[in-house]
Design a protein around this motif. Structure first.
Motif, PDB file in Angstrom:
ATOM      1  N   ALA A 151       0.815  -1.215   0.000  1.00 30.92           N
ATOM      2  CA  ALA A 151       0.000   0.000   0.000  1.00 30.92           C
ATOM      3  C   ALA A 151       0.846   1.262   0.000  1.00 30.92           C
ATOM      4  CB  ALA A 151      -0.921   0.017   1.219  1.00 30.92           C
ATOM      5  N   GLU A 152       0.644   2.091  -1.031  1.00 28.48           N
ATOM      6  CA  GLU A 152       1.157   3.457  -0.968  1.00 28.48           C
ATOM      7  C   GLU A 152       0.200   4.275  -0.117  1.00 28.48           C
ATOM      8  OE1 GLU A 152       1.266   7.471  -3.591  1.00 28.48           O
ATOM      9  OE2 GLU A 152       1.903   5.663  -4.653  1.00 28.48           O
ATOM     10  N   LEU A 153       0.745   5.015   0.849  1.00 32.47           N
ATOM     11  CA  LEU A 153      -0.087   5.723   1.818  1.00 32.47           C
ATOM     12  C   LEU A 153       0.295   7.192   1.891  1.00 32.47           C
ATOM     13  CD1 LEU A 153       0.081   2.995   4.599  1.00 32.47           C
ATOM     14  CD2 LEU A 153      -1.814   3.422   3.026  1.00 32.47           C
ATOM     15  N   SER A 154      -0.684   8.057   1.725  1.00 28.95           N
ATOM     16  CA  SER A 154      -0.461   9.498   1.857  1.00 28.95           C
ATOM     17  C   SER A 154      -0.652   9.932   3.306  1.00 28.95           C
ATOM     18  CB  SER A 154      -1.451  10.255   0.969  1.00 28.95           C
ATOM     19  OG  SER A 154      -2.767  10.136   1.494  1.00 28.95           O
ATOM     20  N   SER A 155      -0.199  11.141   3.600  1.00 24.43           N
ATOM     21  CA  SER A 155      -0.431  11.699   4.938  1.00 24.43           C
ATOM     22  C   SER A 155      -1.922  11.872   5.194  1.00 24.43           C
ATOM     23  CB  SER A 155       0.290  13.039   5.078  1.00 24.43           C
ATOM     24  OG  SER A 155      -0.175  13.966   4.097  1.00 24.43           O
ATOM     25  N   PHE A 156      -2.697  12.166   4.133  1.00 21.75           N
ATOM     26  CA  PHE A 156      -4.144  12.317   4.284  1.00 21.75           C
ATOM     27  C   PHE A 156      -4.764  11.008   4.774  1.00 21.75           C
ATOM     28  CE2 PHE A 156      -4.437  15.569   0.521  1.00 21.75           C
ATOM     29  CZ  PHE A 156      -3.528  16.384   1.165  1.00 21.75           C
ATOM     30  N   GLN A 157      -4.332   9.900   4.167  1.00 17.98           N
ATOM     31  CA  GLN A 157      -4.866   8.593   4.562  1.00 17.98           C
ATOM     32  C   GLN A 157      -4.433   8.210   5.967  1.00 17.98           C
ATOM     33  OE1 GLN A 157      -3.092   6.770   1.058  1.00 17.98           O
ATOM     34  NE2 GLN A 157      -5.093   6.036   0.401  1.00 17.98           N
ATOM     35  N   LEU A 158      -3.161   8.427   6.284  1.00 24.30           N
ATOM     36  CA  LEU A 158      -2.636   8.018   7.585  1.00 24.30           C
ATOM     37  C   LEU A 158      -3.201   8.851   8.723  1.00 24.30           C
ATOM     38  CD1 LEU A 158       1.076   7.375   6.560  1.00 24.30           C
ATOM     39  CD2 LEU A 158      -0.519   5.659   7.467  1.00 24.30           C
ATOM     40  N   LYS A 159      -3.530  10.100   8.469  1.00 23.64           N
ATOM     41  CA  LYS A 159      -4.090  10.963   9.526  1.00 23.64           C
ATOM     42  C   LYS A 159      -5.360  10.348  10.094  1.00 23.64           C
ATOM     43  CE  LYS A 159      -5.686  15.713  10.398  1.00 23.64           C
ATOM     44  NZ  LYS A 159      -4.908  15.933  11.630  1.00 23.64           N
ATOM     45  N   GLY A 160      -6.120   9.646   9.262  1.00 25.41           N
ATOM     46  CA  GLY A 160      -7.373   9.044   9.710  1.00 25.41           C
ATOM     47  C   GLY A 160      -7.248   7.616  10.164  1.00 25.41           C
ATOM     48  N   THR A 161      -6.094   7.248  10.740  1.00 26.66           N
ATOM     49  CA  THR A 161      -5.911   5.884  11.249  1.00 26.66           C
ATOM     50  C   THR A 161      -5.722   5.906  12.758  1.00 26.66           C
ATOM     51  OG1 THR A 161      -3.496   5.940  10.905  1.00 26.66           O
ATOM     52  CG2 THR A 161      -4.861   5.099   9.090  1.00 26.66           C
ATOM     53  N   THR A 162      -6.096   4.802  13.396  1.00 30.48           N
ATOM     54  CA  THR A 162      -5.885   4.648  14.841  1.00 30.48           C
ATOM     55  C   THR A 162      -5.244   3.307  15.167  1.00 30.48           C
ATOM     56  OG1 THR A 162      -8.179   3.867  15.029  1.00 30.48           O
ATOM     57  CG2 THR A 162      -7.758   6.189  15.539  1.00 30.48           C
ATOM     58  N   ASP A 163      -5.760   2.212  14.589  1.00 30.41           N
ATOM     59  CA  ASP A 163      -5.251   0.868  14.871  1.00 30.41           C
ATOM     60  C   ASP A 163      -4.341   0.328  13.768  1.00 30.41           C
ATOM     61  OD1 ASP A 163      -6.893   0.889  17.133  1.00 30.41           O
ATOM     62  OD2 ASP A 163      -8.570   0.002  16.042  1.00 30.41           O
ATOM     63  N   PHE A 164      -4.293   0.997  12.633  1.00 26.60           N
ATOM     64  CA  PHE A 164      -3.570   0.499  11.465  1.00 26.60           C
ATOM     65  C   PHE A 164      -2.148   0.087  11.818  1.00 26.60           C
ATOM     66  CE2 PHE A 164      -0.904   1.555   7.676  1.00 26.60           C
ATOM     67  CZ  PHE A 164      -1.344   0.514   6.868  1.00 26.60           C
ATOM     68  N   ASN A 165      -1.778  -1.129  11.416  1.00 25.30           N
ATOM     69  CA  ASN A 165      -0.466  -1.677  11.761  1.00 25.30           C
ATOM     70  C   ASN A 165       0.054  -2.554  10.627  1.00 25.30           C
ATOM     71  OD1 ASN A 165       1.845  -2.605  12.977  1.00 25.30           O
ATOM     72  ND2 ASN A 165       0.808  -4.083  14.281  1.00 25.30           N
ATOM     73  N   PRO A 166       0.790  -1.971   9.677  1.00 25.71           N
ATOM     74  CA  PRO A 166       1.366  -2.795   8.624  1.00 25.71           C
ATOM     75  C   PRO A 166       2.464  -3.701   9.172  1.00 25.71           C
ATOM     76  CG  PRO A 166       2.174  -0.557   8.473  1.00 25.71           C
ATOM     77  CD  PRO A 166       1.135  -0.557   9.547  1.00 25.71           C
ATOM     78  N   LYS A 167       2.530  -4.892   8.642  1.00 27.92           N
ATOM     79  CA  LYS A 167       3.580  -5.838   9.036  1.00 27.92           C
ATOM     80  C   LYS A 167       4.964  -5.269   8.725  1.00 27.92           C
ATOM     81  CE  LYS A 167       4.793 -10.110  10.311  1.00 27.92           C
ATOM     82  NZ  LYS A 167       4.579 -10.541  11.699  1.00 27.92           N
ATOM     83  N   ILE A 168       5.052  -4.578   7.581  1.00 27.66           N
ATOM     84  CA  ILE A 168       6.276  -3.889   7.179  1.00 27.66           C
ATOM     85  C   ILE A 168       5.897  -2.445   6.887  1.00 27.66           C
ATOM     86  CG2 ILE A 168       8.169  -3.789   5.510  1.00 27.66           C
ATOM     87  CD1 ILE A 168       7.572  -6.788   4.931  1.00 27.66           C
ATOM     88  N   ALA A 169       6.575  -1.491   7.517  1.00 23.03           N
ATOM     89  CA  ALA A 169       6.276  -0.071   7.336  1.00 23.03           C
ATOM     90  C   ALA A 169       7.538   0.652   6.909  1.00 23.03           C
ATOM     91  CB  ALA A 169       5.743   0.543   8.624  1.00 23.03           C
ATOM     92  N   CYS A 170       7.416   1.528   5.903  1.00 22.27           N
ATOM     93  CA  CYS A 170       8.586   2.246   5.383  1.00 22.27           C
ATOM     94  C   CYS A 170       8.276   3.735   5.288  1.00 22.27           C
ATOM     95  CB  CYS A 170       8.969   1.697   4.012  1.00 22.27           C
ATOM     96  SG  CYS A 170      10.345   2.584   3.229  1.00 22.27           S
TER      97      CYS A 170
END
Length: 491
Positions: free
Chosen positions: A166-185
């Motif tokens: 998943a490509e993730l923007s700051s807009f998308q990530l701002k609306g997360t609370t529990d999101f936990n990718p197995k690998i995060a970059c």
């Protein structure tokens, strides 16, 4: 993954009828929620509505009617681009209704492992490259998020053997609370999107959310050369931390850590180039991409064999390799994927040669740092730069050094044209052409290309790299890039 019964019978509202909103609504409907979808656009401009209405999902178009937001709503899923100042979002927050983005919902309803990739620049290139590496190594990726398909669609298609990339923007990530990718970059951080976030603090805190819920079984990957990324090391709780660098030989750190039995996870594996680049210096030394862990070093590929140009794309390549290795690829099996990849449209995209001048489309450069990175790909060339676009308040003075060192001529257009022309004047660039405002954006781009062609000499580069968003003239950077390519092909 949430219990599938979590949403059954719950009243949920989705704000925004873009593709991610449609997929979020469909996913919640499948789980038994009572879904209402709302969009400001009138019904005749919302073709997606029919698909949802066929499923008996209520769709309200043309505005936000009174009573739409009320205390009986359990959850709101909003389109990432809708600001938190929008009336229905503010009303929901005031009522204590949880407001999330589709990324968070997709994570909650799936147990398929996810790879999350974010950063101010390079996200799409790196995400696409990772998808290719995993595909080439039979690891069955599904690419989605900010590119590809919405994550709710991806998780609905995924099987246990898949990786969701998943490509993730700051807009998308701002609306997360529990999101936990197995690998995060996290690739890098630069000043951008402040018109949405309101402050740099809000922007970077949104980016940082990609690591927020990681634990012992997860992997975090950071750019060791980016001061902000590196500052996060003490706060990352992932069990494995893999840095990448083009300016430091991380193998030296890893060897030292092994000899001292260090337990610092930041020093147990890393990717780098050997010999390292010395910042602000150019040379033609042959370099090799390397991976090192506690078992020793592995050469991955000579840098000269990478399929795309630019020192910053070496960083993207190292990040992609780090992610692929964390997902299970062997370092020695990544060379073909690195050689064969030819980049992504509108990202330092070669267009054509004309009169011994090469034309490149880098319309995705929507901030100054992205333009600086693009200019660095052509160190030994004369560059005629086409730049300008939406004015977000920057003075663009951070471009002054690269204008002095690398730009022989400048063509500017859009709202920021006079600001950029001023920077060019301070940089001592004597050949500056200003394209005045036009009601026809395509005509303005055509004029810019013609002016750039007149300024360019044999062996020069004409580069569209705006350093600005496109929304003053075009609906998207893609539309701007396509207009540029069309103009180049008609020279």
């Amino acid at each position: 993954m949430n219990d599938p019964e979590t949403y059954r019978g719950q009243e949920v509202i989705v704000i925004g009828l873009a593709r991610s909103g449609v997929e979020a609504a469909k996913a919640l409907h499948r789980l038994g929620a009572i879904v209402t979808v709302n969009d400001l656009k009138p019904r005749e401009q919302s073709p997606e509505a029919a698909e949802l209405e066929a499923l008996n999902i209520q769709v309200i178009c043309g505005g936000h009617p009174e009573g739409l937001i009320h205390s009986g709503i359990t959850l709101m899923v909003k389109n990432p681009g809708i600001p938190y100042t929008a009336p229905p979002i503010k009303q929901a927050l005031d009522l204590g209704i949880e407001v999330i983005t589709e990324v968070e919902l997709a994570y909650r309803i799936s147990d398929v492992p996810m790879i999350g990739i974010t950063g101010s620049n390079g996200k799409t290139t790196t995400t696409t490259w990772v998808g290719k590496m995993l595909e080439d190594n039979q690891l069955h990726p599904i690419v989605g998020g900010n590119i590809g398909i919405p994550l709710c669609e991806a998780v609905s298609e995924a099987q246990p053997e898949n990786w969701i990339v998943a490509e993730l923007s700051s807009f998308q990530l701002k609306g997360t609370t529990d999101f936990n990718p197995k690998i995060a970059c996290l690739l890098n951080v630069a000043e951008t999107h402040l018109d949405y976030h309101g402050s740099m603090d809000d922007y970077v805190s949104s980016k940082r959310k990609i690591f927020a819920n990681q634990g012992i079984d997860d992997t975090a990957i950071i750019n060791w050369d980016d001061s902000y990324c590196r500052s996060l090391v003490p706060y990352i709780q992932a069990g494995t931390l893999i840095p990448f660098s083009i300016t430091e030989n991380l193998g030296n750190y890893i060897t030292a850590a092994k000899q001292t039995s260090s337990t610092d996870s930041a020093l147990t594996a890393g990717l780098y180039v050997s010999p390292a680049y010395i910042p602000e210096m150019e040379d033609d030394l042959p370099r090799t991409m390397m991976y090192c862990d506690q078992d020793g070093e592995v050469a991955i590929l000579p840098v000269s064999e990478l399929g795309i140009k630019g020192r910053y794309n070496i960083e993207n390549a190292l990040a992609a390799c780090a992610i692929a290795i964390a997902a299970g690829c062997l370092p020695q099996n990544l060379a073909d994927s690195l050689r064969d990849f030819r980049g992504v449209e509108h990202r330092l995209e070669y267009v054509q040669d004309h009169n011994q001048v090469q034309y490149y489309n880098n319309s995705k450069a929507t901030n100054a740092k992205a333009t600086m990175m693009a200019l660095s790909a052509f160190q030994d060339k004369g560059i005629v730069l086409i730049a300008g676009g939406l004015d977000r308040g920057s003075d663009y003075m951070d471009l002054l050094p690269v204008f002095q060192q690398q730009v022989k001529a400048l063509v500017v257009l859009g709202q920021t044209r006079h600001k950029l022309a001023k920077v060019a004047e301070l940089a001592g660039i004597t050949q500056v052409k200003i394209i005045e405002e036009s009601e026809q954006a395509n005509l303005a781009i055509k004029q810019a290309v013609e002016q750039a062609a007149a300024l360019a000499e044999a062996e020069d580069i004409v580069l569209l790299s705006p350093a600005c968003a496109s929304w003053d003239m075009f609906s998207s950077y893609e539309e701007r890039g396509n207009a540029f390519k069309e103009a180049v092909h008609h020279l």
